[in-house]
Design an enzyme around this catalytic site. Structure first.
Site, PDB file in Angstrom:
ATOM      1  N   ASP A 266      16.457   5.387   5.120  1.00 34.33           N
ATOM      2  CA  ASP A 266      15.800   4.470   4.547  1.00 34.33           C
ATOM      3  C   ASP A 266      14.652   3.512   5.716  1.00 34.33           C
ATOM      4  OD1 ASP A 266      13.462   4.412   2.974  1.00 34.33           O
ATOM      5  OD2 ASP A 266      14.993   3.931   0.605  1.00 34.33           O
TER       6      ASP A 266
HETATM    7  C1  BGC Z   1      11.656   4.062   0.099  1.00 35.14           C
HETATM    8  C2  BGC Z   1      11.297   5.648   0.213  1.00 35.14           C
HETATM    9  C3  BGC Z   1      10.381   6.196   1.085  1.00 35.14           C
HETATM   10  C4  BGC Z   1       9.884   5.544   2.133  1.00 35.14           C
HETATM   11  C5  BGC Z   1       8.964   6.217   3.061  1.00 35.14           C
HETATM   12  C6  BGC Z   1      10.702   3.305   1.914  1.00 35.14           C
HETATM   13  O1  BGC Z   1      10.073   2.265   1.783  1.00 35.14           O
HETATM   14  O2  BGC Z   1      12.328   3.583  -0.372  1.00 35.14           O
HETATM   15  O3  BGC Z   1      11.823   6.244  -1.096  1.00 35.14           O
HETATM   16  O4  BGC Z   1      10.314   7.400   1.017  1.00 35.14           O
HETATM   17  O5  BGC Z   1       9.968   4.235   2.647  1.00 35.14           O
HETATM   18  O6  BGC Z   1       7.838   6.158   2.919  1.00 35.14           O
END
Ligand code: BGC
Length: 740
Positions: A266
């Site tokens: 993530d």
């Molecule tokens: C979130 C994810 C998301 C990623 C990309 C993160 O902060 O937890 O769910 O896909 O950002 O935007």
């Protein structure tokens, strides 16, 4: 191209080029006039300009022109011309914003969820997306956690399993290179929904049995449906951050579940293992992540700046890098990007398909199935058009109804409730007053401040609030019925939206209290991203229709339900608590040695509130009145490879037609480990004509009785069981059976 060619390509790559493939950045930089990574948004990643032209994938750039520009700029300077992969968060739709995922789950309609997902895939594929960071499959039992709005399966592993399969199939189709198909990146592995006290990014510590029994099934179902990618989660799982958790990624996901696709961290999660105190420094974080098996580093400079040294020090790490890069190249190849780096980008279709009329019409119908009728005393809903209706509340004339993740949709395209009411009833027949803001400015300021956005000061806010409520009361006096449009601010649910107070905002409660004094029927249309605590307002309301954040077609969908053109049929996928102190709350809990069946002090209960939820899992009313009777089993002993047929009569005792979701639950009365009081094992959503009687049939087999037993084996143990059928998890009929 053939896989041998992909391998040949890998052999031609320098170490820097390989590492680049394992790095994902936000693509805006490629759109700048003067591209320089040491200034601008990517500064913190400390990338070299050379590394920028080696990166393998891009985050959240969409739109035909933008995607093309980024791809062209990148390819013009990349030595081997390996196309970029475009990944994005198309969580509840691209330009058409669908209802938020928790709402979609409340349809209990797998076909409709598939349809929404296909439209979303087609719109975003035309606009350049190759991989979507969806579905979010984190089982969610705690409404304090803001991300419950993204959880399609809510608190239930069985729903999670079914929806996961449907969504991955809908995104990917038979062949991910074909128009309208995109690779699905499921998230967040693992158990992110179980963060302590609903605090985002926090700790999860749970037994392996609990994890396998409840949290794993949805992820597993998506993996078995061949989801191409997995995103790791921010949380610690049993002492080790998920992103560097070898047991999780290597032993479970790769070896046991045989996952062959790509694993991405993530956002900056590899770097965050340092703050967790699980990696000593950046190099150690890179080592931990590559050893655990993370192929792509999303938005931290850790892989870009440390993998090379690690590879030079160890052949084993270099081999791991080769494996990761091979996986990434293979996905690019599967998407057909080597033949055509623009994928299915299509300027013409961008104009004609996106937001097209028939999809919007379809979306409205899907949206209506997400609404959950929570209360309807004296059949206050549907409203009659000849009554004088007052629309009161901050959501009456508001376009902010698409939820916090609809980052690509254009909110100005949304109609407001007020507009559609005026259109239907005529301007002069609609009374309206805003009554109050969604949130007081000092509350909004807290959110803005944390976002780094400028705050706003409102002079005499309190006085203005009181005056505005008074004005609403005056308007409401002229009406026969008050329709309240209330709820959470869209910035109050989603990522980083943990809340300790999940009631309606105080100013909205004040509004309800003042209007209540008029002694007129009041119906609340509720906008929300999570189950809310409603016990402090519910008794003042005759009706409550939960519409979540309903998206682009929300206003039109709502008016048709309010006036009864369409009958609501949604059923909750998360329990609503009596009070926030009851969280986490979920229907499939265990019994204690002192179950709370009696009102006796030394039982597992609260002194100050009922122990049951406020609205249970599976709950949702209809304008029809369904009667359940005559639950029958064709036998009461279930043998190996056999099944029991369960039937129940359900009759629509009303003059209107509508859908009902008939739910089947099972309880294992005794096991080598304790078993939940009820588990959903089947459901049927069926259409009933006025006064129609149906005999509903389910089959129970031993496969449905399996669980992770005391030896951590997934087996069915013989003994006595209860089967329940009903309209929700509490309102059921039951019979016992045995297995041999
Ligand atoms: C979130 C994810 C998301 C990623 C990309 C993160 O902060 O937890 O769910 O896909 O950002 O935007």
């Amino acid at each position: 191209m053939k896989d041998t060619k992909v391998k040949e390509l890998l052999n031609k790559m320098t170490l820097e080029e390989k590492i680049g493939q394992m790095v994902q950045v936000a693509g805006d930089i490629f759109l700048e006039e003067d591209i320089n990574v040491s200034t601008g948004p990517l500064k913190d990643l400390k990338l070299s300009n050379e590394m920028l032209y080696n990166v393998g994938s891009i985050l959240n750039i969409m739109g035909v022109d933008r995607v093309k520009k980024v791809q062209d700029e990148y390819l013009s300077k990349s030595r081997l011309k390996i196309p970029l992969l475009f990944m994005a968060d198309v969580i509840n739709g691209y330009k058409i914003a669908f209802p938020i995922p928790i709402a979609q789950g409340c349809t209990w309609n797998v076909k409709k969820i598939k349809k929404m997902t296909q439209i979303s895939a087609m719109e975003s594929n035309i606009a350049g997306v190759n991989v979507n960071f969806s579905p979010m499959l984190d089982l969610s039992r705690d409404p304090r956690w803001g991300r419950v709005m993204e959880a399609i399966g809510g608190e239930d592993p069985y729903l999670g399993e079914i929806y996961a399969k449907a969504m991955v199939e809908a995104y990917q189709g038979e062949d991910i290179s074909k128009l309208g198909n995109i690779a699905s990146c499921i998230k967040h592995i693992a158990a992110y929904g179980a963060v302590e006290a609903g605090r985002d990014y926090n700790t999860v510590d749970m037994s392996e049995r609990e994890f396998r029994q409840y949290y794993l099934p949805a992820y597993k179902s998506a993996i078995n449906t061949n989801a191409e990618m997995i995103m790791t989660s921010f949380n610690i799982l049993n002492g080790i951050p998920a992103t560097i958790n070898k047991w999780l990624i290597q032993d479970l996901i790769r070896k046991e579940l045989n996952f062959k696709g790509i694993i991405i961290s993530d956002y900056s999660a590899i770097e965050e293992t340092i703050a967790h105190g699980a990696s000593e420094n950046e190099k150690h974080a890179a080592l931990n992540a590559i050893n655990a098996g993370v192929d792509i580093d999303m938005m931290s400079g850790i892989y870009a700046n440390n993998l090379k040294d690690l590879c030079l020090e160890s052949k084993e790490i270099e081999e791991k890098v080769n494996q990761s890069v091979l996986r990434i190249l293979r996905l690019k190849n599967k998407l057909g990007l080597f033949e055509n780096p623009y994928g299915n980008l299509d300027k013409e279709k961008e104009k004609t398909y996106i937001m097209n009329k028939s999809n919007l019409e379809e979306t409205k119908k899907l949206t209506q199935e997400t609404f959950v009728l929570l209360k309807n005393n004296n059949n206050v809903l549907p409203l009659k058009e000849d009554k004088k209706i007052a629309l009161i509340g901050p959501y009456a004339d508001n376009i902010g109804i698409t939820g916090s993740w609809s980052i690509f949709s254009d909110r100005t395209k949304n109609a407001t409730i007020l507009e559609v009411f005026r259109e239907r009833l005529g301007n002069e027949n609609v009374l309206y007053s805003k009554g109050t803001e969604i949130l007081r400015q000092d509350e909004i300021n807290k959110i803005l401040k944390a976002d780094g956005s400028p705050t706003i000061f409102i002079e005499n806010e309190k006085e203005k609030e009181e005056a505005s409520i008074k004005e609403a009361v005056e308007v409401a006096k002229k009406s026969e019925i008050i329709l309240l449009l209330l709820g959470e601010h869209y910035k109050q649910s989603g990522e980083a939206c943990s809340r300790s107070n999940i009631s309606l905002p105080e100013n909205q409660i004040n509004l309800i209290n003042e209007l209540y004094k008029l002694n007129k029927p009041m119906v609340m249309i509720l906008f929300n991203g999570r189950p809310l605590q409603l016990n402090n307002v519910e008794n003042k309301l005759d009706g409550i229709l939960d519409v979540w954040f309903p998206g682009t077609t929300g206003a039109n969908a709502i008016i048709e339900v309010v006036f009864g053109d369409v009958n609501p049929s949604g059923k909750l996928t998360m329990s609503f608590p009596q009070s926030v102190g009851q969280c986490p709350i979920y229907y499939n809990h265990y019994n204690t040695g002192r179950p709370h069946t009696k009102d006796f002090r030394y039982m597992s209960r609260y002194q100050d509130i009922p122990t049951e939820s406020f609205y249970p899992f599976g709950f949702g009313l209809s304008y029809c009145n369904f009667e359940y009777r005559n639950l029958k089993l064709n036998k009461n002993v279930l043998k190996e490879k056999d099944h029991i047929t369960v039937t129940i009569e359900v009759e629509n005792k009303s003059d209107c037609a509508g859908y009902e979701t008939i739910q089947l639950y099972i309880q294992d009365l005794f096991g080598s480990v304790v078993r939940p009081v009820k588990e959903l094992k089947g459901f049927k959503k069926l259409y009933f004509k006025p006064h129609e009687l149906k005999i509903i049939q389910f089959e129970i087999n031993k496969e449905m009785l399996k669980f992770w037993n005391s030896d951590l084996k997934f087996v069915a143990e013989n003994g006595e069981f209860k089967v329940f059928i009903g309209r929700d998890s509490e309102n059921t009929m039951e019979k016992n059976f045995f297995t041999k």
